[in-house]
Design an enzyme around this catalytic site. Structure first.
Site, PDB file in Angstrom:
ATOM      1  N   THR A  82       0.836  -1.214   0.000  1.00 11.89           N
ATOM      2  CA  THR A  82       0.000   0.000   0.000  1.00 11.89           C
ATOM      3  C   THR A  82       0.867   1.258   0.000  1.00 11.89           C
ATOM      4  OG1 THR A  82      -1.688  -1.176   1.254  1.00 11.89           O
ATOM      5  CG2 THR A  82      -1.802   1.232   1.282  1.00 11.89           C
ATOM      6  N   GLU A 103       8.380  10.071   9.885  1.00 17.65           N
ATOM      7  CA  GLU A 103       7.140  10.856   9.951  1.00 17.65           C
ATOM      8  C   GLU A 103       5.887   9.997   9.754  1.00 17.65           C
ATOM      9  OE1 GLU A 103       6.750  14.513  10.500  1.00 17.65           O
ATOM     10  OE2 GLU A 103       4.994  13.370  11.035  1.00 17.65           O
ATOM     11  N   VAL A 122       3.674   7.644  12.718  1.00 20.75           N
ATOM     12  CA  VAL A 122       2.621   8.053  13.650  1.00 20.75           C
ATOM     13  C   VAL A 122       1.634   8.958  12.920  1.00 20.75           C
ATOM     14  CG1 VAL A 122       2.071   9.230  15.819  1.00 20.75           C
ATOM     15  CG2 VAL A 122       4.204   7.930  15.606  1.00 20.75           C
ATOM     16  N   GLY A 132      -0.085   8.647  10.154  1.00 20.27           N
ATOM     17  CA  GLY A 132      -0.097   8.673   8.686  1.00 20.27           C
ATOM     18  C   GLY A 132       0.360   9.988   8.103  1.00 20.27           C
ATOM     19  N   ILE A 183      -0.318  13.076   8.787  1.00 23.12           N
ATOM     20  CA  ILE A 183      -0.245  14.296   9.619  1.00 23.12           C
ATOM     21  C   ILE A 183       1.209  14.532  10.031  1.00 23.12           C
ATOM     22  CG2 ILE A 183      -1.103  15.429  11.695  1.00 23.12           C
ATOM     23  CD1 ILE A 183      -3.313  13.319  11.837  1.00 23.12           C
ATOM     24  N   GLY A 212      -6.656  -0.728   2.759  1.00 26.56           N
ATOM     25  CA  GLY A 212      -5.210  -0.663   3.041  1.00 26.56           C
ATOM     26  C   GLY A 212      -4.884   0.011   4.355  1.00 26.56           C
ATOM     27  N   ASP A 218      -1.128  -1.254  17.873  1.00 26.79           N
ATOM     28  CA  ASP A 218      -0.599  -0.262  16.922  1.00 26.79           C
ATOM     29  C   ASP A 218      -0.648   1.146  17.536  1.00 26.79           C
ATOM     30  OD1 ASP A 218       0.081   0.584  14.020  1.00 26.79           O
ATOM     31  OD2 ASP A 218      -1.709   1.745  14.504  1.00 26.79           O
ATOM     32  N   LYS A 237       2.522   3.729  18.536  1.00 28.10           N
ATOM     33  CA  LYS A 237       2.613   5.154  18.159  1.00 28.10           C
ATOM     34  C   LYS A 237       2.696   6.048  19.394  1.00 28.10           C
ATOM     35  CE  LYS A 237      -0.050   4.303  13.948  1.00 28.10           C
ATOM     36  NZ  LYS A 237      -1.429   4.111  13.458  1.00 28.10           N
ATOM     37  N   GLY A 259      -3.538   4.851   4.900  1.00 27.33           N
ATOM     38  CA  GLY A 259      -3.860   4.793   3.468  1.00 27.33           C
ATOM     39  C   GLY A 259      -2.679   5.191   2.618  1.00 27.33           C
TER      40      GLY A 259
HETATM   41  P1  NDP Z   1       1.736  -4.013   2.847  1.00 29.01           P
HETATM   42  O1  NDP Z   1       1.472  -5.308   3.511  1.00 29.01           O
HETATM   43  O2  NDP Z   1       0.726  -3.461   1.923  1.00 29.01           O
HETATM   44  O3  NDP Z   1       3.129  -4.110   2.044  1.00 29.01           O
HETATM   45  C1  NDP Z   1       4.259  -4.723   2.580  1.00 29.01           C
HETATM   46  C2  NDP Z   1       5.283  -4.861   1.471  1.00 29.01           C
HETATM   47  O4  NDP Z   1       6.460  -5.459   2.024  1.00 29.01           O
HETATM   48  C3  NDP Z   1       4.841  -5.778   0.323  1.00 29.01           C
HETATM   49  O5  NDP Z   1       5.165  -5.182  -0.908  1.00 29.01           O
HETATM   50  C4  NDP Z   1       5.644  -7.063   0.516  1.00 29.01           C
HETATM   51  O6  NDP Z   1       6.005  -7.710  -0.674  1.00 29.01           O
HETATM   52  C5  NDP Z   1       6.900  -6.482   1.152  1.00 29.01           C
HETATM   53  N1  NDP Z   1       7.634  -7.485   1.913  1.00 29.01           N
HETATM   54  C6  NDP Z   1       7.195  -8.318   2.856  1.00 29.01           C
HETATM   55  N2  NDP Z   1       8.182  -9.085   3.317  1.00 29.01           N
HETATM   56  C7  NDP Z   1       9.287  -8.735   2.622  1.00 29.01           C
HETATM   57  C8  NDP Z   1      10.623  -9.161   2.647  1.00 29.01           C
HETATM   58  N3  NDP Z   1      11.036 -10.129   3.447  1.00 29.01           N
HETATM   59  N4  NDP Z   1      11.488  -8.552   1.790  1.00 29.01           N
HETATM   60  C9  NDP Z   1      11.079  -7.572   0.956  1.00 29.01           C
HETATM   61  N5  NDP Z   1       9.805  -7.115   0.909  1.00 29.01           N
HETATM   62  C10 NDP Z   1       8.938  -7.697   1.733  1.00 29.01           C
HETATM   63  O7  NDP Z   1       2.080  -2.982   4.021  1.00 29.01           O
HETATM   64  P2  NDP Z   1       1.793  -1.422   4.066  1.00 29.01           P
HETATM   65  O8  NDP Z   1       2.293  -0.769   2.831  1.00 29.01           O
HETATM   66  O9  NDP Z   1       0.401  -1.194   4.493  1.00 29.01           O
HETATM   67  O10 NDP Z   1       2.690  -1.000   5.327  1.00 29.01           O
HETATM   68  C11 NDP Z   1       4.089  -0.858   5.231  1.00 29.01           C
HETATM   69  C12 NDP Z   1       4.596  -0.222   6.512  1.00 29.01           C
HETATM   70  O11 NDP Z   1       4.000   1.062   6.655  1.00 29.01           O
HETATM   71  C13 NDP Z   1       4.280  -0.991   7.795  1.00 29.01           C
HETATM   72  O12 NDP Z   1       5.318  -0.788   8.712  1.00 29.01           O
HETATM   73  C14 NDP Z   1       3.024  -0.300   8.294  1.00 29.01           C
HETATM   74  O13 NDP Z   1       2.843  -0.425   9.683  1.00 29.01           O
HETATM   75  C15 NDP Z   1       3.348   1.121   7.925  1.00 29.01           C
HETATM   76  N6  NDP Z   1       2.204   2.014   7.779  1.00 29.01           N
HETATM   77  C16 NDP Z   1       1.150   1.652   6.981  1.00 29.01           C
HETATM   78  C17 NDP Z   1       0.095   2.506   6.800  1.00 29.01           C
HETATM   79  C18 NDP Z   1      -1.055   2.166   5.951  1.00 29.01           C
HETATM   80  O14 NDP Z   1      -2.015   2.946   5.911  1.00 29.01           O
HETATM   81  N7  NDP Z   1      -1.056   1.043   5.254  1.00 29.01           N
HETATM   82  C19 NDP Z   1       0.084   3.823   7.460  1.00 29.01           C
HETATM   83  C20 NDP Z   1       1.257   4.116   8.254  1.00 29.01           C
HETATM   84  C21 NDP Z   1       2.270   3.222   8.406  1.00 29.01           C
HETATM   85  P3  NDP Z   1       4.904  -8.373  -1.673  1.00 29.01           P
HETATM   86  O15 NDP Z   1       4.055  -7.224  -2.130  1.00 29.01           O
HETATM   87  O16 NDP Z   1       5.709  -8.961  -2.763  1.00 29.01           O
HETATM   88  O17 NDP Z   1       4.153  -9.362  -0.838  1.00 29.01           O
HETATM   89  N1  HSE Z   2      -2.985   0.285  10.726  1.00 31.99           N
HETATM   90  C1  HSE Z   2      -2.716   1.651  10.972  1.00 31.99           C
HETATM   91  C2  HSE Z   2      -4.008   2.369  11.277  1.00 31.99           C
HETATM   92  C3  HSE Z   2      -2.054   2.268   9.760  1.00 31.99           C
HETATM   93  O1  HSE Z   2      -5.072   1.827  11.038  1.00 31.99           O
HETATM   94  O2  HSE Z   2      -3.945   3.483  11.791  1.00 31.99           O
HETATM   95  C4  HSE Z   2      -1.552   3.650  10.039  1.00 31.99           C
HETATM   96  O3  HSE Z   2      -0.473   3.630  10.916  1.00 31.99           O
END
Ligand code: NDP
Ligand code: HSE
Length: 431
Positions: free
Chosen positions: A15, A132, A135, A137, A139, A190, A204, A208, A305
């Protein structure tokens, strides 16, 4: 403008990772002008090389092992968007910072558990460590707390720190939708963590909060010291009673320094309808910080998101490209203080209590006798039918008092024959 680009190795194309690829392509010219140099992705890593992610990856190098990004000659700064407190994310952080390369992450779980080690490592190699997006997203609350409030003694920091829980609670409140259905929607959008129990059990938000506390109070991160409870116990009946009483239910993280130590708590709370946090809906987050010179600040926006989170990562990259960074937690890791966790039992507050009891003479007297014996003072009281199996709900709010007394009262009450299910207790927001 310098023509020496900041070369980024991106680990994770889910995402947030895919969102960052889009943002850096769409806003390339503007971002370069702000950074005074181009910011370009040179190499990426994810698990599945063949997956269509809706973005063009053809110009980037690929690493099957994310940790190898840190060793590439064409990578100056690593962006980690894999997730997980340990595993490849932590190995990558250690490699990148150890090699003196910049490290940008959205990974609050890793920071809550290893933030102090990583901050010390970054200082030792003079490498930027930025987070940034970890915590709230989109903001810019990390920058706000770390830099904007640096002249203040922060008295308290609190707010809505989990978009998934807020999305669920507000959909239950507005549409009467069942918990499980709304959780599925949040996952599809997402917002939810890879393991959504981290969201709904408050973990979570606790990750934060522990990061915010460190920035607010100049203390070492103490994730284990956060008293944590999620939203599983919040029933539609609680949402209805809260509304009748003039409140809305939100998962609130709050921290403040008290005489007994650092008080950190994540718990579903009744928020008065006239409080700004009661109007924070859907996946929005909001953080309130109170400083002794600035007064009360409210930061609000999208907490999860693709777009909002990528926006926060991009802001960190601009800082790195400009060479604008300092200690990750506002002061050298070695000078952050080690404050003990305050005992939540001694916390004084007001409480909402919902009991499910059989409808027979004398039950009310039994309940109120226990409350009297423990000096729990009742502020308001509702008794209504509608509970399962012909039982009735007995809902009360208390005047301010120590949590210990309420906990003891509920232990005695739940042992009564007339009480048919576990009592529900929530805090009433008293800021
Ligand atoms: P996703 O699950 O959507 O994506 C995770 C990605 O990591 C995927 O592309 C996956 O690969 C890849 N991945 C997993 N394991 C490995 C590995 N061993 N080596 C290389 N790549 C790997 O997660 P998000 O994008 O939602 O979240 C990412 C981070 O951001 C997390 O720390 C989350 O807490 C944080 N975050 C997320 C928010 C959100 O709204 N989603 C908001 C704020 C923070 P593949 O696609 O091939 O499976
Ligand atoms: N899973 C987290 C949430 C993503 O729902 O707030 C943003 O950190």
């Amino acid at each position: 403008m310098s023509d020496k680009p900041l070369r980024v190795g991106l680990a994770g194309l889910g995402t947030v990772g895919a969102g960052l690829v889009k943002l850096l392509a769409d806003n390339a010219e503007l971002v370069s002008r702000r950074a005074n140099r181009p910011i370009v992705i040179t190499a990426v890593s994810a698990r599945d090389r063949t997956r269509d992610r809706g973005v063009d990856l053809s110009g980037f190098g690929w690493e099957d092992n994310a940790v190898d990004l840190a060793a590439r000659d064409d990578v100056d700064t690593v962006v980690e968007l894999i997730g997980g407190a340990d595993g490849p994310a932590l190995a990558l952080a250690r490699s990148a910072l150890g090699a003196g390369k910049g490290f940008v992450t959205a990974n609050k779980a890793m920071l809550a558990h290893h933030g102090m080690e990583l901050a010390a490592l970054a200082e030792s190699t003079n490498a930027p460590l930025k987070f940034e997006a970890a915590v709230a997203g989109g903001i810019p609350v990390i920058k706000g707390m770390r830099d904007g409030l640096s002249g203040n003694r922060v008295q308290a920091v609190y707010g809505i720190l989990n978009g998934t829980c807020n999305f669920i609670l507000t959909a239950m409140e507005r549409d009467g939708k069942p918990f499980a259905d709304v959780l599925k929607e949040a996952q599809a959008l997402g917002y939810a963590e890879a393991d959504p129990t981290f969201d709904i059990d408050g973990i979570d938000a606790a990750h934060k909060l522990s990061i915010l506390s460190s920035l607010a109070f100049g203390t070492k991160i103490n994730f284990k010291g956060v008293s944590t409870c999620g939203i599983r116990s919040v029933a539609p009946a609680d949402i209805d009673y809260a509304s009748v009483l003039g409140y809305r239910i939100r998962l609130i993280g709050m921290a403040r320094q008290e005489d007994g130590g650092l008080f950190q708590r994540v718990h579903p709370c009744l928020v008065p309808v006239n409080h700004p946090l009661a109007h924070v809906t859907d996946s929005l987050n909001a953080v309130v910080a109170e400083g002794n010179y600035v007064g009360r600040l409210l930061f609000q926006g999208r907490g999860a998101g693709e777009g909002p989170t990528a926006s926060a990562v991009a802001a960190d990259l601009v800082d790195v490209a400009r060479g604008e960074f300092g200690p990750a937690f506002a002061m050298p890791a070695g000078s952050l203080s080690d404050v003990p966790a305050a005992d939540p039992a001694s916390h004084v507050g007001r409480y909402y209590i919902r009991l499910t009891v059989v409808d027979r003479p004398g039950v009310l007297a039994e309940l109120t006798a226990i409350l009297r014996d423990l000096s729990v003072s009742v502020e308001s009281l509702i008794q209504r039918g509608g509970a399962p199996d012909g039982a009735v709900y007995f809902v009360l709010t208390t005047h301010a008092g120590p949590q210990q007394a309420v906990t003891e009262a509920l232990a005695r009450i739940s042992a009564l024959d007339s009480v048919t299910t576990e009592p529900v207790m929530m805090h009433i927001l008293d800021f």
